[in-house]
Write an enzyme that holds these catalytic residues in place. Sequence first.
Site, PDB file in Angstrom:
ATOM      1  N   ILE A  85       0.830  -1.202   0.000  1.00  0.00           N
ATOM      2  CA  ILE A  85       0.000   0.000   0.000  1.00  0.00           C
ATOM      3  C   ILE A  85       0.868   1.257   0.000  1.00  0.00           C
ATOM      4  O   ILE A  85       0.571   2.227  -0.703  1.00  0.00           O
ATOM      5  CB  ILE A  85      -0.988  -0.026   1.181  1.00  0.00           C
ATOM      6  N   CYS A  86       1.954   1.242   0.754  1.00  0.00           N
ATOM      7  CA  CYS A  86       2.849   2.396   0.779  1.00  0.00           C
ATOM      8  C   CYS A  86       3.528   2.598  -0.573  1.00  0.00           C
ATOM      9  O   CYS A  86       3.705   3.733  -1.024  1.00  0.00           O
ATOM     10  CB  CYS A  86       3.884   2.249   1.890  1.00  0.00           C
ATOM     11  N   ALA A  87       3.885   1.513  -1.241  1.00  0.00           N
ATOM     12  CA  ALA A  87       4.483   1.606  -2.574  1.00  0.00           C
ATOM     13  C   ALA A  87       3.472   2.169  -3.568  1.00  0.00           C
ATOM     14  O   ALA A  87       3.813   3.018  -4.400  1.00  0.00           O
ATOM     15  CB  ALA A  87       4.983   0.242  -3.020  1.00  0.00           C
ATOM     16  N   ALA A 145       3.178   5.937  -2.963  1.00  0.00           N
ATOM     17  CA  ALA A 145       4.384   6.624  -3.428  1.00  0.00           C
ATOM     18  C   ALA A 145       4.441   6.673  -4.954  1.00  0.00           C
ATOM     19  O   ALA A 145       4.799   7.708  -5.536  1.00  0.00           O
ATOM     20  CB  ALA A 145       5.629   5.930  -2.869  1.00  0.00           C
TER      21      ALA A 145
END
Length: 180
Positions: A70-72, A75
Amino acid sequence: MTLKLFLYIAVLLLAVFGYRNYATASSQLKIGDDAPNFTLNDAQGQTHYLSDYAGKYLVLYFYPKDDTPICAKEACHFRDDMAKLERLGAKVVGVSLDDSVSHANFAKKYSLPFPLLSDRDGKVADSYNALTNFYIVKISKRYTFLINPAGKIAKIYKSVDTSKHSQEIIDDLKAIQSKP
């Protein structure tokens, strides 16, 4: 006896966490507040200050962990929308509690063109009320702050849909900038 002890411990933990949430609720940041200052290093060891972004819009986004799906995704959406954001006078900066080496690997893997700042002790995330502190483990909440050129908070995002978030910020920047 052990069930009673367990219940006492559970009640005590709920009371402690409940009080912490109550105590921090009164210190929540609001639109129009001065953005809390920060001094953090990026993946290359360069120091970044809030004042570095004076005169520009700053998308300061907190995220839990480098190189998680999810963070990727979040970003990469910021990466893909960088030209649009920059045309609107905005810079993007990511912040998590990961170290600089982790940030460097994450940025390289996904070709991220914006700085990722290391908030190892969580003090900056805490100043933005974007820290989850379980005493043993601390992580950043997925919060974003749109900071205006004067250093004031223009918008706060506490409920983020990572697939639409960067476009949401673009739309909000356009709306803010179109107001007289």
